[in-house]
Design a protein around this motif. Structure first.
Motif, PDB file in Angstrom:
ATOM      1  N   SER A 410      84.977  50.958 -17.773  1.00 39.31           N
ATOM      2  CA  SER A 410      85.550  49.772 -18.408  1.00 39.31           C
ATOM      3  C   SER A 410      86.199  48.850 -17.367  1.00 39.31           C
ATOM      4  O   SER A 410      86.549  47.714 -17.663  1.00 39.31           O
ATOM      5  N   ASN A 411      86.326  49.347 -16.132  1.00 39.09           N
ATOM      6  CA  ASN A 411      86.927  48.532 -15.081  1.00 39.09           C
ATOM      7  C   ASN A 411      85.899  47.859 -14.175  1.00 39.09           C
ATOM      8  O   ASN A 411      86.260  47.288 -13.161  1.00 39.09           O
ATOM      9  N   ILE A 412      84.644  47.989 -14.562  1.00 38.02           N
ATOM     10  CA  ILE A 412      83.590  47.406 -13.721  1.00 38.02           C
ATOM     11  C   ILE A 412      82.773  46.395 -14.531  1.00 38.02           C
ATOM     12  O   ILE A 412      82.353  46.689 -15.642  1.00 38.02           O
ATOM     13  N   ALA A 413      82.592  45.215 -13.953  1.00 37.97           N
ATOM     14  CA  ALA A 413      81.652  44.256 -14.558  1.00 37.97           C
ATOM     15  C   ALA A 413      80.453  44.182 -13.626  1.00 37.97           C
ATOM     16  O   ALA A 413      80.594  44.287 -12.404  1.00 37.97           O
ATOM     17  N   PHE A 414      79.275  44.020 -14.223  1.00 36.57           N
ATOM     18  CA  PHE A 414      78.055  44.123 -13.431  1.00 36.57           C
ATOM     19  C   PHE A 414      77.065  43.038 -13.819  1.00 36.57           C
ATOM     20  O   PHE A 414      76.805  42.825 -15.004  1.00 36.57           O
ATOM     21  N   VAL A 415      76.549  42.352 -12.820  1.00 36.11           N
ATOM     22  CA  VAL A 415      75.461  41.403 -13.094  1.00 36.11           C
ATOM     23  C   VAL A 415      74.255  41.825 -12.250  1.00 36.11           C
ATOM     24  O   VAL A 415      74.350  41.928 -11.025  1.00 36.11           O
ATOM     25  N   ASP A 416      73.180  42.073 -12.949  1.00 35.00           N
ATOM     26  CA  ASP A 416      71.987  42.619 -12.310  1.00 35.00           C
ATOM     27  C   ASP A 416      70.999  41.498 -12.019  1.00 35.00           C
ATOM     28  O   ASP A 416      71.023  40.456 -12.657  1.00 35.00           O
ATOM     29  N   GLN A 417      70.080  41.736 -11.076  1.00 33.91           N
ATOM     30  CA  GLN A 417      69.043  40.716 -10.838  1.00 33.91           C
ATOM     31  C   GLN A 417      68.057  40.652 -12.011  1.00 33.91           C
ATOM     32  O   GLN A 417      67.535  39.602 -12.330  1.00 33.91           O
ATOM     33  N   ASN A 418      67.820  41.803 -12.671  1.00 32.07           N
ATOM     34  CA  ASN A 418      66.972  41.787 -13.872  1.00 32.07           C
ATOM     35  C   ASN A 418      67.887  41.607 -15.071  1.00 32.07           C
ATOM     36  O   ASN A 418      68.380  42.579 -15.623  1.00 32.07           O
ATOM     37  N   VAL A 419      68.117  40.357 -15.451  1.00 27.55           N
ATOM     38  CA  VAL A 419      69.092  40.109 -16.517  1.00 27.55           C
ATOM     39  C   VAL A 419      68.609  40.733 -17.832  1.00 27.55           C
ATOM     40  O   VAL A 419      67.480  40.496 -18.267  1.00 27.55           O
ATOM     41  N   GLN A 420      69.455  41.540 -18.409  1.00 30.23           N
ATOM     42  CA  GLN A 420      69.108  42.169 -19.686  1.00 30.23           C
ATOM     43  C   GLN A 420      69.954  41.540 -20.790  1.00 30.23           C
ATOM     44  O   GLN A 420      71.182  41.591 -20.752  1.00 30.23           O
ATOM     45  N   ALA A 483      74.501  36.144 -18.308  1.00 29.72           N
ATOM     46  CA  ALA A 483      74.890  37.442 -17.751  1.00 29.72           C
ATOM     47  C   ALA A 483      76.182  37.304 -16.946  1.00 29.72           C
ATOM     48  O   ALA A 483      77.047  38.188 -16.966  1.00 29.72           O
ATOM     49  N   ILE A 484      76.297  36.157 -16.248  1.00 32.92           N
ATOM     50  CA  ILE A 484      77.510  35.932 -15.463  1.00 32.92           C
ATOM     51  C   ILE A 484      78.704  35.697 -16.399  1.00 32.92           C
ATOM     52  O   ILE A 484      79.794  36.234 -16.196  1.00 32.92           O
ATOM     53  N   ALA A 485      78.459  34.943 -17.479  1.00 28.07           N
ATOM     54  CA  ALA A 485      79.536  34.714 -18.463  1.00 28.07           C
ATOM     55  C   ALA A 485      79.996  36.052 -19.043  1.00 28.07           C
ATOM     56  O   ALA A 485      81.196  36.278 -19.269  1.00 28.07           O
ATOM     57  N   ARG A 486      79.060  36.964 -19.275  1.00 30.17           N
ATOM     58  CA  ARG A 486      79.385  38.278 -19.825  1.00 30.17           C
ATOM     59  C   ARG A 486      80.304  39.039 -18.857  1.00 30.17           C
ATOM     60  O   ARG A 486      81.272  39.671 -19.275  1.00 30.17           O
ATOM     61  N   ALA A 487      79.985  38.922 -17.558  1.00 29.46           N
ATOM     62  CA  ALA A 487      80.800  39.622 -16.562  1.00 29.46           C
ATOM     63  C   ALA A 487      82.187  38.991 -16.470  1.00 29.46           C
ATOM     64  O   ALA A 487      83.200  39.684 -16.359  1.00 29.46           O
ATOM     65  N   ILE A 488      82.228  37.645 -16.541  1.00 26.55           N
ATOM     66  CA  ILE A 488      83.526  36.946 -16.471  1.00 26.55           C
ATOM     67  C   ILE A 488      84.372  37.365 -17.672  1.00 26.55           C
ATOM     68  O   ILE A 488      85.562  37.663 -17.559  1.00 26.55           O
ATOM     69  N   ALA A 489      83.715  37.435 -18.856  1.00 27.66           N
ATOM     70  CA  ALA A 489      84.451  37.769 -20.086  1.00 27.66           C
ATOM     71  C   ALA A 489      85.040  39.174 -20.017  1.00 27.66           C
ATOM     72  O   ALA A 489      86.094  39.444 -20.570  1.00 27.66           O
ATOM     73  N   LYS A 490      84.371  40.064 -19.319  1.00 26.28           N
ATOM     74  CA  LYS A 490      84.870  41.450 -19.276  1.00 26.28           C
ATOM     75  C   LYS A 490      86.179  41.548 -18.494  1.00 26.28           C
ATOM     76  O   LYS A 490      86.989  42.459 -18.716  1.00 26.28           O
ATOM     77  N   ASP A 491      86.366  40.609 -17.567  1.00 23.12           N
ATOM     78  CA  ASP A 491      87.632  40.509 -16.853  1.00 23.12           C
ATOM     79  C   ASP A 491      88.051  41.850 -16.222  1.00 23.12           C
ATOM     80  O   ASP A 491      89.148  42.362 -16.474  1.00 23.12           O
TER      81      ASP A 491
END
Ligand SMILES: Nc1ncnc2c1ncn2[C@@H]1O[C@H](COP(=O)(O)OP(=O)(O)OP(=O)(O)O)[C@@H](O)[C@H]1O
Length: 575
Positions: A410-420, A483-491
């Motif tokens: 829960s402390n890691i946000a991840f953005v992959d090259q293969n956006v899912q 995907a980046i917005a998702r990572a930002i939202a996870k904070d």
């Protein structure tokens, strides 16, 4: 090793246990129906002897007519109740098995997904599970009904004439032999059918999702050939199962025909039976035909179910992702250390060799290196998808294996090259895993920060737009921004970016880079990038070669060092 009957029943019983009451009820219902139906030969015989061979009294005729009608009505009602309850049970078992399988699927280690083709796993949840549930009630009821009918009718035949019945019984061992011989063959074919069904689902899945490549590379005929050979195999195996089953039925039919002819001959010659007695005996034998066939054929769905059981219970019994740690990781500072970490996906190869790294809280670290040098593997270890073979990884000084896995991740946000992306709304995709708790404001701010808000607003339903399977209705850059917005939202305190901006044009990349730069503040960030332009601002750049760290420093330091980084930089700059 094929699953044994005992193991199969043991595993299945876990799911049937809550429904034992209902199963007993349906069994009793079917037994009552069977007992009633089995009385038909005796009644028919009596009707002939008491009504047709002697005086035709209307009172007796009414009693027999009423009794026959009563038997038909009652046995139909009992059978109906039994079928309804058993269907409820088998559908419930299918549902429970699917729930358990899906829950297990979500908890399987990454290595499972790396080693098992998607289609085969899908086929377990769709095809195999239904086959098992069939045995949960349908086969069971069929077995009770048929075996009970056989027992009652054979007892009745003995009661009527034990000498004739004994002669007929000689045929039973022959029937048993026929069943035994074909069952192993059917089982082998059923397992092959299930494997081929898995391969077919895999092929379908691959080609539906990869339809663009199939068209562009004109791979239709190549894939059709593969598909045709697969379905040919399925057809052949199905045919083998059907033939074994038909052979059994034919053999049993011939034996039964032999018995019926013997009865006709002996009852009229040496035994001198009355018309009613003959009819009772003959009807009882005729009524044995169907349940005897059923008992022989029960082997087919049973062997299918056993083969499916191997597949389904195999998945259910798979080992979950290791989660022995108990510590909760709450708001860590995000200092990460790799201590002498070595790793290989199997025993023979080493992918990472003695990695030592000290990443400070809030630092931005970038990994570069040739393809296959181990960059992605490092982050897989950090996310605990795999464990180091040697050495340890710590966060804030504690071995990451000591943390409870969900609390750790829960402390890691991840953005992959293969956006899912998931087949959900834009909102659901940004607030993945936190849809109920994340505020609209936070979702919107994250979208703005990722430079995604503008295109979302232009969509007909804004944040509530359903994006279709894996976001097919969005462009590559839009998907990456989501995907980046998702990572930002996870904070989260730790941010991992694996080629996160590879699908963006230069202008958008610059804007998103600014967003990412903002996001990196107060967070430990790990970046994997091929384009060196995206990592020049990193606090430290680590250069990997064949799984080892060969250089590290800032962009400037590495350029001054004139090593591999300088080579890579020059190469890209010249290009
Ligand atoms: N699941 C796996 N099972 C077996 N070997 C694997 C697996 N994943 C990666 N490898 C192997 O491990 C090595 C390192 O792969 P990794 O994906 O870490 O490289 P990378 O530096 O990220 O490459 P790229 O830049 O191409 O993404 C490669 O030789 C690769 O073939």
């Amino acid at each position: 090793m094929p699953m044994q009957y005992k193991q199969f029943i043991y595993h299945l019983f876990i799911y049937l246990k809550p429904h034992v009451g209902k199963l007993v009820f349906t069994s009793v219902m079917i037994m009552l129906a069977t007992v009633l139906e089995s009385s038909v030969p005796e009644i028919t015989g009596r009707i002939v002897d008491e009504l047709f061979a002697t005086q035709r009294e209307s009172r007796t005729a009414f009693i027999y007519a009423f009794a026959l009608f009563g038997i038909v009505v009652l046995s139909s009602l009992f059978a109906l109740t039994s079928t309804a309850v058993s269907s409820w049970v088998s559908n419930k078992v299918i549902m429970d098995l699917r729930v358990t399988m899906f829950a297990k699927l979500l908890k399987l280690p990454k290595s499972y997904f790396d080693q098992h083709p998607t289609g085969k796993t899908l086929s377990k949840l769709t095809f195999d599970v239904e086959q098992i549930a069939d045995s949960a009630s349908t086969i069971w009821l069929d077995f009770i009904k048929s075996s009970m009918t056989v027992v009652i009718l054979i007892s009745y035949l003995f009661y009527k004439n034990w000498q004739l019945s004994l002669t007929l019984l000689v045929l039973l061992p022959l029937m048993y032999l026929a069943v035994k011989l074909s069952s192993n063959r059917m089982r082998r074919s059923s397992i092959k059918v299930q494997k081929s069904m898995g391969d077919m689902t895999h092929l379908l899945n691959e080609n539906i999702s990869g339809n663009t490549l199939v068209k562009i590379y004109h791979a239709q005929s190549q894939i059709s050939e593969k598909f045709n050979s697969l379905i040919k195999n399925i057809r052949q195996q199905h045919f083998k199962v059907d033939m074994s089953s038909s052979f059994n039925t034919a053999f049993v039919n011939i034996l039964i025909g032999l018995s019926l002819s013997s009865v006709v001959y002996f009852s009229s010659t040496s035994l001198q039976m009355s018309a009613g007695e003959f009819l009772s005996f003959f009807t009882a034998m005729g009524m044995l035909l169907k349940p005897a066939k059923s008992l022989v054929n029960i082997n087919k769905p049973l062997q299918n179910a056993m083969a499916a059981g191997e597949s389904v219970f195999g998945l259910i019994n798979e080992k979950k992702e290791s989660n022995v740690g108990t510590k909760k990781l709450k708001k860590p500072k995000g200092a990460i250390q790799f201590n002498d970490v070595s790793f290989g996906y199997n025993h023979n190869t080493i992918v990472l060799k003695r990695i030592n790294l000290d990443i400070k809280s809030g630092e931005t670290i970038a990994f570069i290196g040739a393809t296959g040098s181990g960059k992605t593997t490092i982050i897989k270890l950090l996310m605990r998808f795999y464990s180091p073979k040697q050495g340890s990884i710590t966060v804030d000084g504690i071995d990451i294996n000591q943390f409870e896995i969900d609390s750790f991740r829960s402390n890691i946000a991840f953005v992959d090259q293969n956006v899912q992306l998931f087949n959900d709304s834009i909102r659901g995709n940004i607030a993945l895993g936190q849809l109920g708790t994340m505020s609209d404001k936070q979702i919107k701010l994250s979208a703005i920060a990722a430079n995604a808000d503008e295109f979302i607003q232009q969509l007909e339903h804004g944040f509530d737009t359903q994006i279709g399977e894996n976001g097919v209705s969005l462009s590559g850059g839009q998907r990456q921004r989501l995907a980046i917005a998702r990572a930002i939202a996870k904070d989260s305190p730790i941010l991992i970016l694996d080629e996160a901006t590879s699908a963006l044009d230069n202008v958008t990349e610059k804007q998103v880079q600014n967003a990412i730069h903002e996001m990196q503040k107060d967070r430990t960030t790990i970046i994997i990038a091929h384009r060196l332009s995206t990592i020049q601002k990193a606090d430290r750049i680590i250069v990997l070669r064949h799984g080892s760290i060969i250089e590290q420093g800032t962009h400037q330091e590495l350029l001054e060092h004139r090593g591999e980084y300088t080579q890579l930089y020059k190469h890209q700059f010249e290009n």
